[in-house]
Design a protein around this motif. Structure first.
Motif, short mmCIF file in Angstrom:
data_model
loop_
_atom_site.label_atom_id
_atom_site.label_comp_id
_atom_site.label_asym_id
_atom_site.label_seq_id
_atom_site.Cartn_x
_atom_site.Cartn_y
_atom_site.Cartn_z
N VAL A 178 1.87 5.87 -7.80
CA VAL A 178 1.63 5.41 -6.32
C VAL A 178 2.90 6.06 -5.59
O VAL A 178 4.08 5.79 -6.14
CB VAL A 178 1.50 3.94 -6.09
CG1 VAL A 178 1.71 3.57 -4.56
CG2 VAL A 178 0.19 3.41 -6.64
N ILE A 179 2.68 6.73 -4.63
CA ILE A 179 3.65 7.41 -3.61
C ILE A 179 3.57 6.38 -2.55
O ILE A 179 2.42 6.57 -1.70
CB ILE A 179 3.30 8.79 -3.42
CG1 ILE A 179 3.12 9.64 -4.70
CG2 ILE A 179 4.44 9.53 -2.44
CD1 ILE A 179 4.27 9.56 -5.43
N THR A 180 4.83 5.87 -1.82
CA THR A 180 4.54 4.93 -0.88
C THR A 180 4.71 5.66 0.59
O THR A 180 4.43 5.31 1.51
CB THR A 180 5.70 3.95 -0.97
OG1 THR A 180 7.08 4.49 -1.04
CG2 THR A 180 5.75 3.07 -2.46
N GLN B 223 0.81 -1.04 -0.10
CA GLN B 223 0.00 0.10 -0.05
C GLN B 223 0.85 1.21 -0.11
O GLN B 223 1.94 1.20 0.58
CB GLN B 223 -0.91 0.03 1.29
CG GLN B 223 -2.15 -1.01 1.11
CD GLN B 223 -3.00 -0.81 2.34
OE1 GLN B 223 -2.59 -0.71 3.41
NE2 GLN B 223 -4.22 -0.96 2.29
N GLY B 224 0.43 2.42 -0.61
CA GLY B 224 1.01 3.42 -0.58
C GLY B 224 0.27 4.65 0.31
O GLY B 224 -0.74 4.24 0.71
N ILE B 225 0.76 5.79 0.41
CA ILE B 225 0.22 6.85 1.21
C ILE B 225 -0.54 7.68 0.21
O ILE B 225 -1.62 8.07 0.68
CB ILE B 225 1.16 7.95 1.96
CG1 ILE B 225 0.78 8.81 2.62
CG2 ILE B 225 2.35 8.26 0.96
CD1 ILE B 225 -0.36 8.43 4.01
N PHE B 226 -0.21 7.84 -0.91
CA PHE B 226 -1.11 8.74 -1.88
C PHE B 226 -1.06 8.37 -3.44
O PHE B 226 0.22 7.75 -3.58
CB PHE B 226 -0.67 10.11 -1.81
CG PHE B 226 -1.31 11.08 -2.86
CD1 PHE B 226 -2.44 11.51 -2.37
CD2 PHE B 226 -0.74 11.46 -4.03
CE1 PHE B 226 -3.15 12.55 -3.24
CE2 PHE B 226 -1.29 12.58 -4.53
CZ PHE B 226 -2.45 13.00 -4.49
N VAL C 162 5.83 3.77 -9.25
CA VAL C 162 5.96 3.63 -7.93
C VAL C 162 7.14 4.09 -7.26
O VAL C 162 8.25 3.84 -7.56
CB VAL C 162 5.61 2.23 -7.10
CG1 VAL C 162 5.57 2.02 -5.89
CG2 VAL C 162 4.58 1.34 -8.36
N VAL C 163 7.01 5.25 -6.78
CA VAL C 163 8.14 6.08 -6.13
C VAL C 163 7.90 6.34 -4.41
O VAL C 163 6.86 6.29 -4.11
CB VAL C 163 8.58 7.29 -6.84
CG1 VAL C 163 9.12 6.85 -8.11
CG2 VAL C 163 7.29 8.26 -7.01
N GLY C 164 9.22 6.67 -3.87
CA GLY C 164 8.99 6.89 -2.62
C GLY C 164 8.27 8.23 -2.02
O GLY C 164 7.35 8.32 -1.21
N GLY C 165 8.84 9.50 -2.81
CA GLY C 165 7.88 10.79 -2.71
C GLY C 165 7.58 11.43 -3.78
O GLY C 165 8.16 11.17 -5.06
N VAL C 166 7.11 12.54 -3.80
CA VAL C 166 6.77 13.45 -4.94
C VAL C 166 6.77 14.69 -4.38
O VAL C 166 6.33 15.08 -3.14
CB VAL C 166 5.69 13.01 -5.62
CG1 VAL C 166 4.29 13.25 -4.81
CG2 VAL C 166 5.45 13.55 -7.14
N ILE C 167 6.95 15.84 -5.09
CA ILE C 167 6.85 17.29 -5.01
C ILE C 167 5.39 17.61 -5.42
O ILE C 167 5.12 17.40 -6.60
CB ILE C 167 7.96 18.13 -5.59
CG1 ILE C 167 9.33 17.88 -5.13
CG2 ILE C 167 7.51 19.54 -5.31
CD1 ILE C 167 9.73 17.70 -3.75
N GLU C 168 4.52 18.23 -4.28
CA GLU C 168 3.38 18.37 -4.71
C GLU C 168 2.98 19.04 -5.82
O GLU C 168 2.01 18.99 -6.64
CB GLU C 168 2.45 19.04 -3.41
CG GLU C 168 0.96 19.02 -3.86
CD GLU C 168 0.27 19.67 -2.32
OE1 GLU C 168 -0.93 19.82 -2.30
OE2 GLU C 168 1.19 20.04 -1.30
N LYS C 169 3.93 20.24 -6.12
CA LYS C 169 3.78 21.02 -7.23
C LYS C 169 3.88 20.37 -8.84
O LYS C 169 3.34 20.60 -9.82
CB LYS C 169 4.52 22.24 -7.31
CG LYS C 169 6.03 22.10 -7.41
CD LYS C 169 6.82 23.32 -7.49
CE LYS C 169 8.48 23.25 -7.50
NZ LYS C 169 8.78 22.52 -8.95
#
Length: 372
Positions: free
Chosen positions: A248-250, A156-159, A216-223
């Protein structure tokens, strides 16, 4: 203080996965209990009624509703095509005429001699409900759908954004670097690519053009997400963006590296077929973005949602905040006050105190966090 429990994201090598597949309206179920299905197998089908085109034929002909009835060239139940004449009024020794044509392909649904109107219903819109995962039908829901079960890796991811897709998992050649446009290659078409850090908006756009199925990656910049979509996105519900790729952001927003446990499991699954869904719902009825990798039955007992549903929360526990204003940030629990606390909304809840990774001390309702 007592023992506090809070849910965490599921990351399991061998998990019992059940997906309820239901049509939005009544339809026909095309599978039976015990059937083996692939992600693309249609388990149920329904038809949404087509749009109804309403024509003021009497007005268009300049006649009364009763007079209109004599000028019709169609009757209820007739199929018509776009621009087909459905009524004609000839006058002045048939030298002049006024005609009414159908604006759509469809079927004449009604003719009113009171209003002088005609309704033409366009063809129904078929809805095909697919299995989404490879597995077995364990239950049929009459007229609505079925429940598909499989066993395998479940992350599962966070977002996430966009909906259900499938593809072959492919770990990036250098998974420790951010994904940039030059990293997206033609051979990634149909793949679900994995990297530990982030992906830029330009790389996402190129991945869409290339036909990459998911990322599928760890993070992302919202902008970067806002730039991709062209509008600000809320964290309450996603999944309907239809950008052509599932993300998918984990871990969360920002430069956050994918956890060792999650990356290790995804790396083990490299080259295997998977299903991915970016749908995220943070409020009541939480839905998490996910990656599912069906695996052969190993004979071992799989983990179940019940076994993973809660973990002990204590001082020193690593958590992730899942509500604004600190959504996606990581922190460490520093205190678990036993008393109820009145929060901004006026509700009395149990809170925890935690230190964010940037050193900031915060107080958060316990319902607003999850264990990492």
């Amino acid at each position: 203080v007592g023992t506090a429990y809070t849910p965490g994201l599921a990351v399991s090598r061998y998990f019992l996965i059940r997906k309820t597949r239901k049509l939005p309206i009544k339809g026909k179920v095309l599978v039976k209990e015990g059937d083996s299905v692939e992600p693309g197998t249609i388990v149920a089908r329904a038809e949404l009624p087509g749009n109804l085109a309403q024509l003021k034929v009497a007005n268009l002909l300049g006649l009364s509703p009763n007079e209109m009835m004599e000028k019709l060239l169609v009757k209820v139940g007739d199929k018509v095509i776009k621009n087909q004449e459905i009524a004609r009024n000839q006058f002045f020794f048939n030298l002049f005429k006024t005609v009414v044509k159908s604006p759509v392909d469809g079927t004449v649904e009604y003719i009113s001699d009171v209003s002088g109107n005609i309704g033409i219903r366009e063809a129904p819109v078929p809805i095909d409900l697919r299995a989404y995962i490879k597995g077995k039908i364990v239950e049929v829901i009459p007229d609505e759908g079925a429940i598909v079960e499989t066993k395998g890796a479940f992350i599962q991811g966070i977002f996430g954004i966009d909906g259900e897709r499938e593809g072959t998992l492919m770990v990036m050649p250098d998974p420790e670097k951010n994904i940039e446009p030059d990293d997206i290659k033609p051979e990634m078409k149909g793949k679900i690519i994995i990297a530990r850090r982030m992906i830029s908006c330009d790389a996402l756009k190129k991945a869409v053009k290339t036909g990459v199925s998911g990322i599928v990656v760890g993070g992302v910049i919202e902008k970067e997400i806002i730039e991709l979509l062209g509008y600000e996105i809320g964290v309450a519900i996603t999944g309907q963006e239809n950008v052509g790729i599932t993300l998918v952001i984990t871990e969360g927003f920002g430069e956050i590296r994918m956890s060792d446990k999650t990356f290790s499991l995804l790396k083990q699954m490299d080259g295997k077929n998977a299903s991915i869904n970016g749908t995220t719902q943070i409020r009541a009825g939480v839905i998490r973005p996910e990656v599912i990798v069906p695996l052969p039955d190993t004979g071992e007992e799989p983990e179940t949602p019940q076994k993973m549903s809660q973990s002990e929360l204590s001082t020193g526990t690593r958590i992730r905040i899942i509500r604004e204003p600190h959504f996606g940030k990581l922190a460490t629990v520093t205190e678990l006050p036993p008393q109820l606390t009145v929060i901004e909304s006026g509700a009395k809840v149990r809170i925890l105190r935690a230190k964010l990774d940037n050193g900031e001390e915060i107080a958060v309702p316990r319902a607003n966090v999850e264990i990492i």
